[in-house]
Design an enzyme around this catalytic site. Sequence first.
Site, PDB file in Angstrom:
ATOM      1  N   CYS A   1      -0.396   4.103   2.194  1.00 62.39           N
ATOM      2  CA  CYS A   1      -0.236   3.865   3.643  1.00 62.39           C
ATOM      3  C   CYS A   1       1.224   4.064   4.057  1.00 62.39           C
ATOM      4  O   CYS A   1       1.503   4.646   5.104  1.00 62.39           O
ATOM      5  CB  CYS A   1      -0.617   2.432   4.032  1.00 62.39           C
ATOM      6  SG  CYS A   1      -2.117   1.835   3.311  1.00 62.39           S
ATOM      7  N   ASP A   2       2.152   3.542   3.260  1.00 58.52           N
ATOM      8  CA  ASP A   2       3.548   3.428   3.713  1.00 58.52           C
ATOM      9  C   ASP A   2       4.524   4.327   2.966  1.00 58.52           C
ATOM     10  O   ASP A   2       5.697   4.405   3.353  1.00 58.52           O
ATOM     11  CB  ASP A   2       4.021   1.963   3.554  1.00 58.52           C
ATOM     12  CG  ASP A   2       3.176   1.014   4.385  1.00 58.52           C
ATOM     13  OD1 ASP A   2       2.647   1.457   5.422  1.00 58.52           O
ATOM     14  OD2 ASP A   2       3.039  -0.160   3.999  1.00 58.52           O
TER      15      ASP A   2
ATOM     16  N   CYS B   1       0.846  -1.203   0.000  1.00 64.14           N
ATOM     17  CA  CYS B   1       0.000   0.000   0.000  1.00 64.14           C
ATOM     18  C   CYS B   1       0.878   1.249   0.000  1.00 64.14           C
ATOM     19  O   CYS B   1       1.419   1.626   1.039  1.00 64.14           O
ATOM     20  CB  CYS B   1      -0.914  -0.023   1.226  1.00 64.14           C
ATOM     21  SG  CYS B   1      -1.941   1.437   1.342  1.00 64.14           S
TER      22      CYS B   1
END
Length: 306
Positions: A137-138, A134
Amino acid sequence: MENTFDMLIIGSGPAGLGAALYAARAGLNAAIVEKNPVSGGQIINTTEVDNYLGLPGIGGYEMGETFRAHVEKMGAVFIEDTISSVKSSDGLYVAEGVSGTYTSKTIVFAMGAERSRLGIPGESEYVGRGVSYCATCDGAFFRKKDTVVIGGGDVAVEDAIYLAGLCEHVTLVHRRDELRASVSLQNALLSRENVTVEWNSVAEEVIGEGKVTALKIRNKETGETKEIPASGVFIAVGMDPVSELAKGVCDLNERGYIIAGEDCVTSAPGVYAAGDIRTKHLRQVITAVADGACAVSSAEVYIRTL
Ligand SMILES: Cc1cc2nc3c(=O)[nH]c(=O)nc-3n(C[C@H](O)[C@H](O)[C@H](O)COP(=O)(O)OP(=O)(O)OC[C@H]3O[C@@H](n4cnc5c(N)ncnc54)[C@H](O)[C@@H]3O)c2cc1C
């Protein structure tokens, strides 16, 4: 809380939320179980959604919140729990969760899908230490660093574009000589100066020492291998249905998708499949929400026969 329901909806992505809205409006005694503290499913991981009617350019996280607020306003019951098994018992379904046991006349499986794993050496070893599924997300962990994205579809190209805005350099590794992503996304990617594409190449191994340091790739045409130095490896090679719970309850196809048509009816009486988890042509928010409505409509007919 009463633990016997007319309908238990498992998953509060767009499909589950669509089902919860229609169940509440139909006056069913329904509950929606979600393992995460927030709703919205996969869509919360994207920065912008531009193809949902009436909400142009909405952020994915905001979309999840907006959907959930609407459903809560209609009186839906939310339970935060992870369901670990579903079994039929005396004409009812019993769902076991970590925090409780829930009995229901009908079940709506709406657990969606998640990114496929590649299965190459080093992948599982370095999840959370450089390997990610992701980018939104990261990605921030890799600011000003070099990263690699594996894949060639819309999601991979979106990930690479997103990372190009944060990282020093992004290499996209794709096994073919052309991308599957939409032309507009391809243009946006290829106009970036800090992006390189490794065509006709497959990922062979994630290399690291405590954390990721490189990705080893092989060119399918020449057979040559090389290591691309990188701190982050983002894998975007497709999706797998989260259908483990449905095994033994209703029929799945060879790829693990629950076999169900537009009415969301499965092979088991009183069991419905909505959203990305079912066999269908287009897996999007708009079709997932619609499935939720169709599943409830089918379930209402079934409940009347009991
Ligand atoms: C990066 C990305 C970008 C996207 N962009 C777009 C876009 O721009 N437009 C668009 O229309 N679509 C987009 N999609 C696709 C869209 O997000 C999906 O089609 C949609 O979310 C499917 O909804 P769903 O409810 O079927 O499943 P999901 O969204 O996968 O939701 C499933 C839910 O079930 C929960 N769950 C799973 N197992 C359990 C369990 N055992 N117990 C309790 N809860 C459980 C999960 O936590 C999750 O909340 C995108 C997807 C991704 C990954």
